[in-house]
Scaffold this motif. Sequence first.
Motif, PDB file in Angstrom:
ATOM      1  N   PRO A 240     -11.247  31.494  73.530  1.00 16.45           N
ATOM      2  CA  PRO A 240     -11.271  31.620  72.070  1.00 16.45           C
ATOM      3  C   PRO A 240      -9.941  31.325  71.390  1.00 16.45           C
ATOM      4  CG  PRO A 240     -12.177  33.598  73.108  1.00 16.45           C
ATOM      5  CD  PRO A 240     -11.578  32.754  74.195  1.00 16.45           C
ATOM      6  N   PHE A 241      -8.862  31.236  72.142  1.00 14.26           N
ATOM      7  CA  PHE A 241      -7.542  31.111  71.552  1.00 14.26           C
ATOM      8  C   PHE A 241      -6.974  29.699  71.555  1.00 14.26           C
ATOM      9  CE2 PHE A 241      -8.200  35.251  73.545  1.00 14.26           C
ATOM     10  CZ  PHE A 241      -8.293  36.018  72.395  1.00 14.26           C
ATOM     11  N   VAL A 242      -7.725  28.717  72.083  1.00 17.27           N
ATOM     12  CA  VAL A 242      -7.280  27.325  71.980  1.00 17.27           C
ATOM     13  C   VAL A 242      -7.389  26.901  70.519  1.00 17.27           C
ATOM     14  CG1 VAL A 242      -8.032  26.831  74.343  1.00 17.27           C
ATOM     15  CG2 VAL A 242      -9.527  26.236  72.434  1.00 17.27           C
ATOM     16  N   THR A 243      -6.648  25.876  70.144  1.00 18.11           N
ATOM     17  CA  THR A 243      -6.763  25.349  68.787  1.00 18.11           C
ATOM     18  C   THR A 243      -7.395  23.967  68.843  1.00 18.11           C
ATOM     19  OG1 THR A 243      -4.472  24.558  68.876  1.00 18.11           O
ATOM     20  CG2 THR A 243      -4.843  26.687  67.832  1.00 18.11           C
ATOM     21  N   TRP A 244      -8.207  23.691  67.846  1.00 20.53           N
ATOM     22  CA  TRP A 244      -8.965  22.434  67.785  1.00 20.53           C
ATOM     23  C   TRP A 244      -8.326  21.478  66.806  1.00 20.53           C
ATOM     24  CZ3 TRP A 244     -12.315  22.065  71.577  1.00 20.53           C
ATOM     25  CH2 TRP A 244     -12.772  23.240  72.163  1.00 20.53           C
ATOM     26  N   GLN A 245      -8.347  20.212  67.151  1.00 23.20           N
ATOM     27  CA  GLN A 245      -7.779  19.156  66.308  1.00 23.20           C
ATOM     28  C   GLN A 245      -8.778  18.022  66.178  1.00 23.20           C
ATOM     29  OE1 GLN A 245      -4.126  17.989  68.228  1.00 23.20           O
ATOM     30  NE2 GLN A 245      -3.351  20.062  68.289  1.00 23.20           N
ATOM     31  N   CYS A 246      -8.563  17.144  65.206  1.00 26.48           N
ATOM     32  CA  CYS A 246      -9.385  15.938  65.030  1.00 26.48           C
ATOM     33  C   CYS A 246     -10.875  16.275  64.994  1.00 26.48           C
ATOM     34  CB  CYS A 246      -9.094  14.910  66.109  1.00 26.48           C
ATOM     35  SG  CYS A 246      -7.385  14.378  66.163  1.00 26.48           S
ATOM     36  N   ASN A 247     -11.248  17.288  64.216  1.00 21.51           N
ATOM     37  CA  ASN A 247     -12.638  17.710  64.060  1.00 21.51           C
ATOM     38  C   ASN A 247     -13.296  18.063  65.396  1.00 21.51           C
ATOM     39  OD1 ASN A 247     -14.895  18.363  62.468  1.00 21.51           O
ATOM     40  ND2 ASN A 247     -15.810  16.360  62.845  1.00 21.51           N
TER      41      ASN A 247
ATOM     42  N   PRO B   4     -14.075  16.794  76.310  1.00 21.64           N
ATOM     43  CA  PRO B   4     -15.099  15.999  76.999  1.00 21.64           C
ATOM     44  C   PRO B   4     -16.317  15.799  76.093  1.00 21.64           C
ATOM     45  CG  PRO B   4     -14.313  17.767  78.426  1.00 21.64           C
ATOM     46  CD  PRO B   4     -13.735  18.010  77.062  1.00 21.64           C
ATOM     47  N   ASN B   5     -16.922  14.623  76.140  1.00 21.82           N
ATOM     48  CA  ASN B   5     -18.080  14.320  75.289  1.00 21.82           C
ATOM     49  C   ASN B   5     -19.185  15.350  75.434  1.00 21.82           C
ATOM     50  OD1 ASN B   5     -16.954  12.058  74.120  1.00 21.82           O
ATOM     51  ND2 ASN B   5     -17.765  10.685  75.682  1.00 21.82           N
ATOM     52  N   MET B   6     -19.438  15.816  76.658  1.00 20.29           N
ATOM     53  CA  MET B   6     -20.520  16.775  76.884  1.00 20.29           C
ATOM     54  C   MET B   6     -20.216  18.154  76.282  1.00 20.29           C
ATOM     55  SD  MET B   6     -19.453  19.147  79.217  1.00 20.29           S
ATOM     56  CE  MET B   6     -18.070  19.357  80.275  1.00 20.29           C
ATOM     57  N   TYR B   7     -18.968  18.382  75.874  1.00 19.57           N
ATOM     58  CA  TYR B   7     -18.566  19.674  75.324  1.00 19.57           C
ATOM     59  C   TYR B   7     -18.251  19.612  73.829  1.00 19.57           C
ATOM     60  CZ  TYR B   7     -16.635  24.368  75.446  1.00 19.57           C
ATOM     61  OH  TYR B   7     -16.412  25.705  75.216  1.00 19.57           O
ATOM     62  N   TYR B   8     -18.288  18.437  73.255  1.00 16.89           N
ATOM     63  CA  TYR B   8     -17.887  18.262  71.856  1.00 16.89           C
ATOM     64  C   TYR B   8     -18.809  18.979  70.865  1.00 16.89           C
ATOM     65  CZ  TYR B   8     -17.336  16.250  67.287  1.00 16.89           C
ATOM     66  OH  TYR B   8     -17.168  16.105  65.926  1.00 16.89           O
ATOM     67  N   ALA B   9     -18.201  19.565  69.856  1.00 14.08           N
ATOM     68  CA  ALA B   9     -18.885  20.081  68.665  1.00 14.08           C
ATOM     69  C   ALA B   9     -17.871  19.991  67.528  1.00 14.08           C
ATOM     70  CB  ALA B   9     -19.350  21.513  68.850  1.00 14.08           C
ATOM     71  N   CYS B  10     -18.330  19.694  66.335  1.00 11.14           N
ATOM     72  CA  CYS B  10     -17.403  19.557  65.216  1.00 11.14           C
ATOM     73  C   CYS B  10     -16.879  20.919  64.762  1.00 11.14           C
ATOM     74  CB  CYS B  10     -18.043  18.788  64.066  1.00 11.14           C
ATOM     75  SG  CYS B  10     -19.524  19.535  63.421  1.00 11.14           S
ATOM     76  N   THR B  11     -15.826  20.879  63.955  1.00 12.80           N
ATOM     77  CA  THR B  11     -15.191  22.102  63.471  1.00 12.80           C
ATOM     78  C   THR B  11     -15.485  22.303  61.987  1.00 12.80           C
ATOM     79  OG1 THR B  11     -13.130  20.888  63.070  1.00 12.80           O
ATOM     80  CG2 THR B  11     -13.327  22.032  65.168  1.00 12.80           C
ATOM     81  N   ASP B  12     -15.294  23.547  61.542  1.00 14.76           N
ATOM     82  CA  ASP B  12     -15.480  23.856  60.124  1.00 14.76           C
ATOM     83  C   ASP B  12     -14.167  23.639  59.374  1.00 14.76           C
ATOM     84  OD1 ASP B  12     -13.878  26.091  60.679  1.00 14.76           O
ATOM     85  OD2 ASP B  12     -15.588  27.478  60.716  1.00 14.76           O
ATOM     86  N   VAL B  13     -14.117  24.007  58.110  1.00 11.50           N
ATOM     87  CA  VAL B  13     -12.915  23.783  57.297  1.00 11.50           C
ATOM     88  C   VAL B  13     -11.725  24.617  57.766  1.00 11.50           C
ATOM     89  CG1 VAL B  13     -14.184  23.037  55.249  1.00 11.50           C
ATOM     90  CG2 VAL B  13     -13.658  25.458  55.547  1.00 11.50           C
ATOM     91  N   LEU B  14     -11.978  25.661  58.545  1.00 10.78           N
ATOM     92  CA  LEU B  14     -10.899  26.487  59.094  1.00 10.78           C
ATOM     93  C   LEU B  14     -10.434  26.013  60.466  1.00 10.78           C
ATOM     94  CD1 LEU B  14     -12.272  30.016  58.121  1.00 10.78           C
ATOM     95  CD2 LEU B  14     -10.542  28.653  56.927  1.00 10.78           C
ATOM     96  N   GLY B  15     -11.046  24.930  60.972  1.00 15.35           N
ATOM     97  CA  GLY B  15     -10.678  24.402  62.280  1.00 15.35           C
ATOM     98  C   GLY B  15     -11.322  25.132  63.434  1.00 15.35           C
ATOM     99  N   MET B  16     -12.357  25.912  63.149  1.00 15.61           N
ATOM    100  CA  MET B  16     -13.086  26.634  64.196  1.00 15.61           C
ATOM    101  C   MET B  16     -14.340  25.846  64.547  1.00 15.61           C
ATOM    102  SD  MET B  16     -11.226  29.366  64.552  1.00 15.61           S
ATOM    103  CE  MET B  16     -12.239  30.574  65.360  1.00 15.61           C
TER     104      MET B  16
END
Length: 91
Positions: free
Chosen positions: A23-30, A46-58
């Motif tokens: 839970p503590f990693v940070t997400w970049q580039c949506n 990884p493509n199989m793990y991708y999900a987009c982020t919200d406006v807060l980067g979560m």
Amino acid sequence: DAHTRMPGGRLVRCRSCKAYINPFVTWQCNGRRWSCNLCGTVQGTPNMYYACTDVLGMRKDRGERPELRSGFVEYHIHELPGGARGRAGAA
């Protein structure tokens, strides 16, 4: 306790320090990249793990993924490196 099966049976880990995604990693580039909270290495998602982020980067799917909700997750996998069977450990 949280239990999870990873898509494709692959654990997402930092390529540098081998930390499990948490839970503590940070997400970049949506959500296309993430930064390890332990060593700071930025890497592609990884493509199989991708999900987009919200406006807060979560990640928008964080509520569906125990590994992104809890600091402790028990992973159940079918096969460990070298062909052994069992649990991979805890994050």
